[in-house]
Design an enzyme around this catalytic site. Structure first.
Site, mmCIF file in Angstrom:
data_model
loop_
_atom_site.group_PDB
_atom_site.id
_atom_site.type_symbol
_atom_site.label_atom_id
_atom_site.label_comp_id
_atom_site.label_asym_id
_atom_site.label_seq_id
_atom_site.Cartn_x
_atom_site.Cartn_y
_atom_site.Cartn_z
ATOM 1 N N ASN A 1 0.804 -1.229 0.000
ATOM 2 C CA ASN A 1 0.000 0.000 0.000
ATOM 3 C C ASN A 1 0.834 1.275 0.000
ATOM 4 O O ASN A 1 0.384 2.323 -0.469
ATOM 5 C CB ASN A 1 -1.032 -0.007 1.137
ATOM 6 C CG ASN A 1 -0.426 -0.129 2.508
ATOM 7 O OD1 ASN A 1 0.753 -0.464 2.653
ATOM 8 N ND2 ASN A 1 -1.220 0.131 3.534
ATOM 9 N N ARG B 1 10.823 3.599 5.756
ATOM 10 C CA ARG B 1 10.580 3.714 7.198
ATOM 11 C C ARG B 1 11.302 2.604 7.976
ATOM 12 O O ARG B 1 11.566 2.740 9.167
ATOM 13 C CB ARG B 1 9.072 3.677 7.458
ATOM 14 C CG ARG B 1 8.713 3.925 8.897
ATOM 15 C CD ARG B 1 7.323 4.457 9.060
ATOM 16 N NE ARG B 1 6.328 3.412 9.062
ATOM 17 C CZ ARG B 1 5.019 3.634 9.166
ATOM 18 N NH1 ARG B 1 4.563 4.879 9.254
ATOM 19 N NH2 ARG B 1 4.173 2.650 9.171
ATOM 20 N N LYS C 1 12.403 -7.488 1.764
ATOM 21 C CA LYS C 1 11.518 -8.249 0.868
ATOM 22 C C LYS C 1 10.283 -7.399 0.610
ATOM 23 O O LYS C 1 9.401 -7.296 1.462
ATOM 24 C CB LYS C 1 11.106 -9.584 1.510
ATOM 25 C CG LYS C 1 10.422 -10.490 0.515
ATOM 26 C CD LYS C 1 9.733 -11.664 1.172
ATOM 27 C CE LYS C 1 8.255 -11.433 1.430
ATOM 28 N NZ LYS C 1 7.453 -10.886 0.333
ATOM 29 N N PRO C 2 10.231 -6.724 -0.554
ATOM 30 C CA PRO C 2 9.053 -5.892 -0.831
ATOM 31 C C PRO C 2 7.856 -6.762 -1.210
ATOM 32 O O PRO C 2 8.014 -7.954 -1.495
ATOM 33 C CB PRO C 2 9.502 -5.040 -2.016
ATOM 34 C CG PRO C 2 10.549 -5.841 -2.698
ATOM 35 C CD PRO C 2 11.210 -6.711 -1.652
ATOM 36 N N ALA C 3 6.695 -6.128 -1.242
ATOM 37 C CA ALA C 3 5.477 -6.860 -1.631
ATOM 38 C C ALA C 3 5.581 -7.266 -3.101
ATOM 39 O O ALA C 3 5.990 -6.464 -3.942
ATOM 40 C CB ALA C 3 4.268 -5.964 -1.434
ATOM 41 N N SER D 1 -0.608 -7.807 7.384
ATOM 42 C CA SER D 1 -1.819 -8.263 8.078
ATOM 43 C C SER D 1 -1.497 -8.887 9.439
ATOM 44 O O SER D 1 -0.382 -9.380 9.668
ATOM 45 C CB SER D 1 -2.550 -9.289 7.212
ATOM 46 O OG SER D 1 -1.806 -10.495 7.199
ATOM 47 N N GLU E 1 4.079 -4.018 12.522
ATOM 48 C CA GLU E 1 3.071 -2.980 12.243
ATOM 49 C C GLU E 1 1.932 -3.697 11.539
ATOM 50 O O GLU E 1 1.982 -3.906 10.332
ATOM 51 C CB GLU E 1 3.649 -1.881 11.353
ATOM 52 C CG GLU E 1 4.756 -1.066 11.987
ATOM 53 C CD GLU E 1 4.314 -0.265 13.192
ATOM 54 O OE1 GLU E 1 3.086 -0.130 13.422
ATOM 55 O OE2 GLU E 1 5.193 0.193 13.921
ATOM 56 N N ARG F 1 -7.484 8.334 1.979
ATOM 57 C CA ARG F 1 -6.039 8.273 1.678
ATOM 58 C C ARG F 1 -5.750 6.871 1.122
ATOM 59 O O ARG F 1 -6.173 5.873 1.685
ATOM 60 C CB ARG F 1 -5.260 8.528 2.967
ATOM 61 C CG ARG F 1 -3.764 8.422 2.822
ATOM 62 C CD ARG F 1 -3.114 8.843 4.139
ATOM 63 N NE ARG F 1 -1.701 8.650 4.121
ATOM 64 C CZ ARG F 1 -1.020 8.015 5.081
ATOM 65 N NH1 ARG F 1 -1.654 7.519 6.143
ATOM 66 N NH2 ARG F 1 0.276 7.890 5.003
ATOM 67 N N CYS G 1 -3.745 0.929 6.954
ATOM 68 C CA CYS G 1 -4.145 0.297 8.214
ATOM 69 C C CYS G 1 -4.636 1.347 9.217
ATOM 70 O O CYS G 1 -5.172 0.983 10.254
ATOM 71 C CB CYS G 1 -3.019 -0.556 8.772
ATOM 72 S SG CYS G 1 -1.498 0.329 8.884
ATOM 73 N N GLU H 1 -11.143 -5.622 8.628
ATOM 74 C CA GLU H 1 -10.499 -4.425 8.086
ATOM 75 C C GLU H 1 -10.943 -4.288 6.626
ATOM 76 O O GLU H 1 -10.717 -5.199 5.819
ATOM 77 C CB GLU H 1 -8.976 -4.594 8.186
ATOM 78 C CG GLU H 1 -8.232 -3.296 8.032
ATOM 79 C CD GLU H 1 -6.723 -3.457 8.221
ATOM 80 O OE1 GLU H 1 -6.209 -4.577 8.118
ATOM 81 O OE2 GLU H 1 -6.069 -2.422 8.463
HETATM 82 C C1 SIN Z 1 1.356 5.441 7.361
HETATM 83 O O1 SIN Z 1 0.402 6.179 7.555
HETATM 84 O O2 SIN Z 1 2.505 5.840 7.482
HETATM 85 C C2 SIN Z 1 1.188 4.003 6.973
HETATM 86 C C3 SIN Z 1 -0.185 3.529 6.978
HETATM 87 C C4 SIN Z 1 -0.255 2.035 6.737
HETATM 88 O O3 SIN Z 1 0.684 1.308 7.128
HETATM 89 O O4 SIN Z 1 -1.224 1.564 6.170
#
Ligand code: SIN
Length: 479
Positions: free
Chosen positions: A153, A161, A176-178, A231, A252, A280, A286, A383
């Protein structure tokens, strides 16, 4: 640019792009067409990546923090200089509106800037023991090799980050990206190499299917940490694997955010905050409000104003440059959202606006408002991750707080009120890692992002973010 990715992308091990073993198609969610085929990694490629990170670990940990910080600073500056290319790539593989892709690129770059500044502020401590018989020295050390698994996402912001604090702390990484959005991560890894990140410090793998390779990487003795955004179900699986090796973890995970509109809320602020947070990334965050609890005194006005705003949003069919709403990532995600709306309607909810997946090439779903939602509807526990706002009316504020907290997730909660003090007091009662009062968006590199309960462990960003990649060694010495 896409041709180059087609040839090279998907693997970056020890600064090199080894021969591809397989190919994964990457789709443009706004049209459904294939935009690139990207090299995939075998489990042994992934183990090689871990070994490359392990080989680079001592050298990187010994690199002066100022030098680590300056490399990260160059990454920030280069990302800003190349923001248009990055945003275009990100938009192409993720399907979010162009304005949001540009915003995400700048947001991602800010993590490089923040952690370039944090790299030189890692502190230790010297204390005296209570009995006065010794000194207690507490020294920071990098955790070591980290495996970082990122979601689709935010294809730029989520990798950066994680990568930036790890490198600032002196850790090396395997990212490991999506599989749905690997191109942006590949671009960022390449950008980092151009900015002077030594070979082996960041390695990028794309195992498909991922489980066997992930198990192999987590079983490797050199790996000391796993950081995951995604998830709750996958997070629990990774936590079980991490438990076997007693790894440090940052998780996270998903949210189920309540958005509470109190009777005295300013209507405009409440509606605009709902639009900002709910829409957004087309609702695929999430931190998106999943359940909107609205006081009955303001509920009719709020429903009408929110529905009018949602209905007026420009959806990005045919890659419209002025889009405000993007595509979902896949047909699977779009069908899941459609299924949730169907369940809601069969449970008595009313579609005020939207409620359809338009018949077009891309994976779109209309901005949707559901009213008259039963507070006990079972779909409120799921969710949504899409552009659907379910509204539940309430009369009693204490009951609204109770409903808001009645979930296993605890990432973020929103409160809308005309009385800031009251909003802060309600915020204290809401069981979440983050609270937004009269705001829709609070994500910020200088702030600690993370949840309570099943929404996760640890924090990303802020002063806390670098601590996730540091051990604290206690040394006692006579002198
Ligand atoms: C964010 O707001 O920085 C990330 C939100 C998410 O992980 O979906």
């Amino acid at each position: 640019m896409i041709e180059a990715l087609d040839r090279l992308g998907g693997l970056l091990i020890d600064g090199d792009t080894p021969h591809a073993n397989g190919k994964l198609d990457v789709f443009d969610p706004t049209t459904g067409s294939v935009i690139a085929g990207i090299a995939t990694s075998t489990p042994s490629d992934c183990v090689a990546a871990v070994e490359a990170a392990a080989g680079a670990a001592a050298g990187w940990a010994a690199t002066p923090p100022r030098e680590r910080g300056e490399i990260l600073r160059r990454c920030f500056e280069t990302m800003i200089a190349e923001k248009d290319e990055i945003a275009a790539l990100l938009q192409l593989e993720n399907g979010k509106p162009m304005a949001e892709a540009a915003g995400e690129t700048a947001y991602a770059a800010e993590f490089f800037r923040w952690f370039s500044e944090e790299a030189v502020r890692i502190g230790g401590e010297v204390r005296q023991a209570p009995m006065g018989d010794k000194r207690i020295m507490v020294l920071p050390e990098p955790v070591g090799v980290s495996l970082q698994i990122t979601p689709w996402n935010f294809p730029a912001a989520m990798p950066v980050r994680k990568i930036a604090p790890a490198l600032a702390a002196g850790c090396t990484t395997v990212v490991k990206p999506a599989p749905a959005t690997p191109l942006t991560a590949y671009y960022i890894a390449d950008l980092m190499a151009r900015c002077g990140t030594p070979p082996g410090v960041i390695n990028l793998v794309l195992p498909e299917p991922p489980n066997e390779a992930t198990v192999a990487m987590l079983a490797h003795r050199a790996v000391r940490k796993v950081s995951f955004t995604g998830s709750i179900a996958v997070g629990k699986h990774l936590l079980r694997l991490a438990a076997d090796r007693v790894l440090r973890t940052s998780m996270e995970l998903g949210g189920n955010a309540p958005f509470v509109v109190l009777a005295d809320a300013d209507l405009h602020t409440a509606v605009e905050s709902a639009i900002a947070s709910k829409m957004r990334n087309t609702g695929a965050t999430c931190v998106a409000p999943n359940r909107l609890y609205v006081h009955e005194r303001i509920a009719d006005d709020f429903t009408e104003a929110l529905s009018a705003r949602m209905a007026g949003l420009t959806v990005g069919y045919d890659r419209r440059p002025d889009a405000e709403v993007g595509a979902l990532i896949s047909t699977g995600e779009r069908d899941k959202v459609a299924g949730i709306v169907q369940t809601a309607v069969s449970g008595g909810a009313r579609v005020v606006t939207g409620g359809r997946a338009p018949d077009c090439g891309g994976y779109f779903y209309e901005p949707t408002v559901l009213s008259d939602v039963d507070p006990n509807a079972s779909f409120l526990a799921r969710e949504i991750f899409g552009p659907v706002a379910p509204l539940v009316r309430f009369r009693d504020e204490a009951a609204a707080v109770e409903m808001a907290n009645d979930t296993d997730a605890g990432l973020i909660a929103y409160v809308m009120t005309g009385d800031l003090g009251h909003g802060l007091a309600i915020g204290e009662k809401l069981d979440a890692g983050m609270v937004a009062v009269n705001r829709g968006i609070i994500s910020e590199p200088a702030a600690p992002f993370g949840g309570t309960k099943e929404s996760g462990i640890g924090r990303e960003g802020g002063f806390e973010g670098i601590e996730e990649y540091l051990e604290r060694k206690y040394v006692s010495a006579n002198w």
